[in-house]
Design an enzyme around this catalytic site. Structure first.
Site, PDB file in Angstrom:
ATOM      1  N   PHE A   1       0.592  -0.637   0.258  1.00 24.90           N
ATOM      2  CA  PHE A   1      -0.351   0.201   0.134  1.00 24.90           C
ATOM      3  C   PHE A   1       0.434   1.194  -0.110  1.00 24.90           C
ATOM      4  O   PHE A   1       2.175   1.328   0.560  1.00 24.90           O
ATOM      5  CB  PHE A   1      -0.803   0.055   1.326  1.00 24.90           C
ATOM      6  CG  PHE A   1      -1.900   0.865   0.988  1.00 24.90           C
ATOM      7  CD1 PHE A   1      -3.159   1.172   0.491  1.00 24.90           C
ATOM      8  CD2 PHE A   1      -1.630   1.935   1.784  1.00 24.90           C
ATOM      9  CE1 PHE A   1      -3.738   2.503   0.319  1.00 24.90           C
ATOM     10  CE2 PHE A   1      -2.330   3.273   1.469  1.00 24.90           C
ATOM     11  CZ  PHE A   1      -3.643   3.499   0.775  1.00 24.90           C
TER      12      PHE A   1
ATOM     13  N   ASP B   1       9.006   2.642   1.959  1.00 23.16           N
ATOM     14  CA  ASP B   1       7.953   3.333   2.084  1.00 23.16           C
ATOM     15  C   ASP B   1       7.478   2.790   3.970  1.00 23.16           C
ATOM     16  O   ASP B   1       7.110   1.998   4.226  1.00 23.16           O
ATOM     17  CB  ASP B   1       6.429   2.893   1.347  1.00 23.16           C
ATOM     18  CG  ASP B   1       5.038   4.053   2.190  1.00 23.16           C
ATOM     19  OD1 ASP B   1       5.310   3.835   3.127  1.00 23.16           O
ATOM     20  OD2 ASP B   1       4.697   3.729   0.849  1.00 23.16           O
TER      21      ASP B   1
ATOM     22  N   LYS C   1       2.465   9.549   8.306  1.00 26.79           N
ATOM     23  CA  LYS C   1       1.526   9.049   9.664  1.00 26.79           C
ATOM     24  C   LYS C   1       1.652   9.663  10.823  1.00 26.79           C
ATOM     25  O   LYS C   1       1.241  10.712  11.362  1.00 26.79           O
ATOM     26  CB  LYS C   1       1.018   8.008   9.478  1.00 26.79           C
ATOM     27  CG  LYS C   1       0.581   7.032   8.251  1.00 26.79           C
ATOM     28  CD  LYS C   1      -0.190   5.906   8.897  1.00 26.79           C
ATOM     29  CE  LYS C   1      -1.413   5.568   7.693  1.00 26.79           C
ATOM     30  NZ  LYS C   1      -1.201   4.892   6.024  1.00 26.79           N
TER      31      LYS C   1
HETATM   32  C1  PLP Z   1      -1.186   5.235   5.076  1.00 25.70           C
HETATM   33  C2  PLP Z   1      -0.568   5.417   4.225  1.00 25.70           C
HETATM   34  C3  PLP Z   1      -0.205   5.756   2.731  1.00 25.70           C
HETATM   35  C4  PLP Z   1      -0.774   6.791   2.392  1.00 25.70           C
HETATM   36  O1  PLP Z   1      -0.511   7.619   3.244  1.00 25.70           O
HETATM   37  P1  PLP Z   1      -1.516   9.255   3.042  1.00 25.70           P
HETATM   38  O2  PLP Z   1      -0.807  10.367   3.869  1.00 25.70           O
HETATM   39  O3  PLP Z   1      -2.655   8.555   2.994  1.00 25.70           O
HETATM   40  O4  PLP Z   1      -1.403   9.160   1.853  1.00 25.70           O
HETATM   41  C5  PLP Z   1       0.942   4.883   2.620  1.00 25.70           C
HETATM   42  N1  PLP Z   1       2.213   4.175   2.068  1.00 25.70           N
HETATM   43  C6  PLP Z   1       1.181   3.531   3.581  1.00 25.70           C
HETATM   44  C7  PLP Z   1       2.632   2.507   3.949  1.00 25.70           C
HETATM   45  C8  PLP Z   1       0.492   3.647   4.560  1.00 25.70           C
HETATM   46  O5  PLP Z   1       0.440   2.828   5.330  1.00 25.70           O
END
Ligand code: PLP
Length: 418
Positions: free
Chosen positions: A153, A241, A270
């Site tokens: 994700f 990420d 986050k």
């Molecule tokens: C939540 C998340 C995103 C996206 O972040 P947003 O602030 O919602 O755009 C990207 N990568 C990972 C691993 C995430 O958990």
């Protein structure tokens, strides 16, 4: 002692109590979210209050976001001081506190440079653009490919949703962005053969150190070390990420520290602002190919968000919160493991790092993650699914031993009756 008597009742403006209408809300806000039947209006520490005045133990924390919980004094102080001083200017000018935050991040990670933006998706967009520019200008690849993992994700913008290796998020959004290919996660043979098949076109490999949304799947040390070595041999950039697992959630500042490797580029969002919207793309000096005009964000790194994120970082360090993450994480996994032993027909596995943990449900049981989440909510504990069969536990990093015990006893009651 019940939850309701354990926590003092809040002072909530009476007009907010019970005045909320879901129908009216849905007649104005786009229905992009499947929302639970719950409206929240106040938070303190790891507790949140709904419109009826009922309290919940918050083990969602805005989905792994509210690092310091709700209404933390350090955040209140930083927000108040900065908003009275300067909220927003522009990156036309130097913003000293942006430099302070970048300095902290560089001192506490393997990165040399930071670009600030507003969200995880935007941070990943920055990483993708940086890798593409590096491919064009350094590697001489005209059609660069970025490999990402199945069940990953990376966000909801067009490029990051394309990077996300889950077809359900792609449906109806074609044409997607070109230049992405998918491989199975934690499978080195697959990534090695994909790199070979693409014959010099792979510019970057982009992975989560632990897949959060995709089911709380921790990366394997051997896999990541092999991927790092492959990247070094082929001149491929490794992008991690860290949006969900970074900023202390794993028990280390960054997820890659669990894997004994360093990325070339990584992203944060986050947990970085503990609820204030901020994202960051970080990189080593060797791949810092951005020049003035290449990338920008109006709000990116403004004085307000940077002052708050700096307070979050300094509080993590000053209060040695990583030690709490490690201890509370072990306590939580031990408690969940006892529940797995007690309810073997419902639970198949407990896994995670620090305070990002997943409870996987038996594949042949007809109980889904959403059923546990709804029953726990009714019993006063907020949890979030990670896919159909995994319940995710991502409380604030300041969670106490007593709150972990309380979450386990609530879950025990839920599992006994579901
Ligand atoms: C939540 C998340 C995103 C996206 O972040 P947003 O602030 O919602 O755009 C990207 N990568 C990972 C691993 C995430 O958990």
């Amino acid at each position: 002692m019940s939850l309701d008597t354990a926590i003092a009742q809040p002072t909530i403006h009476p007009e907010l109590l019970s005045a909320f209408s879901q129908d009216e809300f849905n007649s104005h806000v786009m229905t992009t979210y499947g929302r639970f039947n719950l409206a929240l209006i106040k938070g303190e520490g790891c507790t949140v209050w709904d419109t009826e005045g009922k309290t919940y133990l918050d083990f969602v924390a805005g989905i792994a976001t509210c690092t310091l919980g709700h209404a933390h004094p350090a955040i209140i102080e930083a927000v108040t001081a900065q908003i009275q001083t300067l909220t927003h200017v522009s990156n036309l000018y130097y913003v000293p506190v942006q430099g302070e935050l970048a300095k902290w991040l560089v001192a506490h990670s393997c990165a040399d440079r930071v670009f600030f933006c507003n969200s995880g998706a935007e941070a990943n967009e920055g990483a993708i653009k940086l890798a593409r520019k590096y491919a064009h200008t350094v590697l001489g690849i005209t059609e660069p490919v970025i490999l990402t993992a199945n069940a990953s994700f990376h966000g909801r913008t067009l490029a990051t949703v394309t990077a996300t290796g889950q077809p359900k998020y792609h449906k109806n959004f074609a044409p997607l962005v070109s230049g992405f290919e998918y491989v199975p996660y934690n499978d080195f043979a697959a990534i090695e053969s994909a790199v070979a098949a693409l014959d010099g076109r792979v510019a970057a490999i982009m992975l989560e150190p632990l897949q959060g949304e995709g089911g709380v799947n921790p990366g394997q040390v051997a896999y990541f070390q092999q991927v790092r070595k492959l990247c070094d041999e082929k001149g491929i950039l490794l992008i991690l990420d860290e949006v969900q697992v970074g900023m202390g959630r794993s028990g280390k500042y960054w997820g890659y520290e669990q894997l004994g490797i360093e990325p070339d580029i990584f992203t944060s969002a986050k947990g970085l602002g503990s609820g204030i919207p901020i994202g960051a793309t970080l990189c080593k000096a060797s791949c810092n190919v951005f020049e003035p005009g290449d990338h920008a964000s109006t709000y990116g790194g403004n004085p307000f968000v940077c002052a708050v994120a700096l307070a979050v970082c300094q509080t993590l360090e000053r209060e040695n919160i990583l030690a709490n993450v490690q201890a509370r994480g072990e306590q939580l996994r031990a408690g969940l493991q006892q529940l797995a032993t007690k309810y073997p027909h419902t639970i198949s596995e407990v896994r995670g790092w620090g305070l990002i943990n997943g409870l996987e449900l038996q594949a042949d049981s007809n109980i889904g993650a959403i059923d546990i989440v709804k029953a726990a909510m009714a019993a006063g504990l907020l949890l979030v699914p990670a896919g159909l069969k995994v319940v995710r536990f991502v409380p604030p990093l300041i969670v106490s031993a007593a709150e972990i015990d309380r979450s386990i006893s609530i879950l025990d009651r839920v599992l006994a009756t579901i």
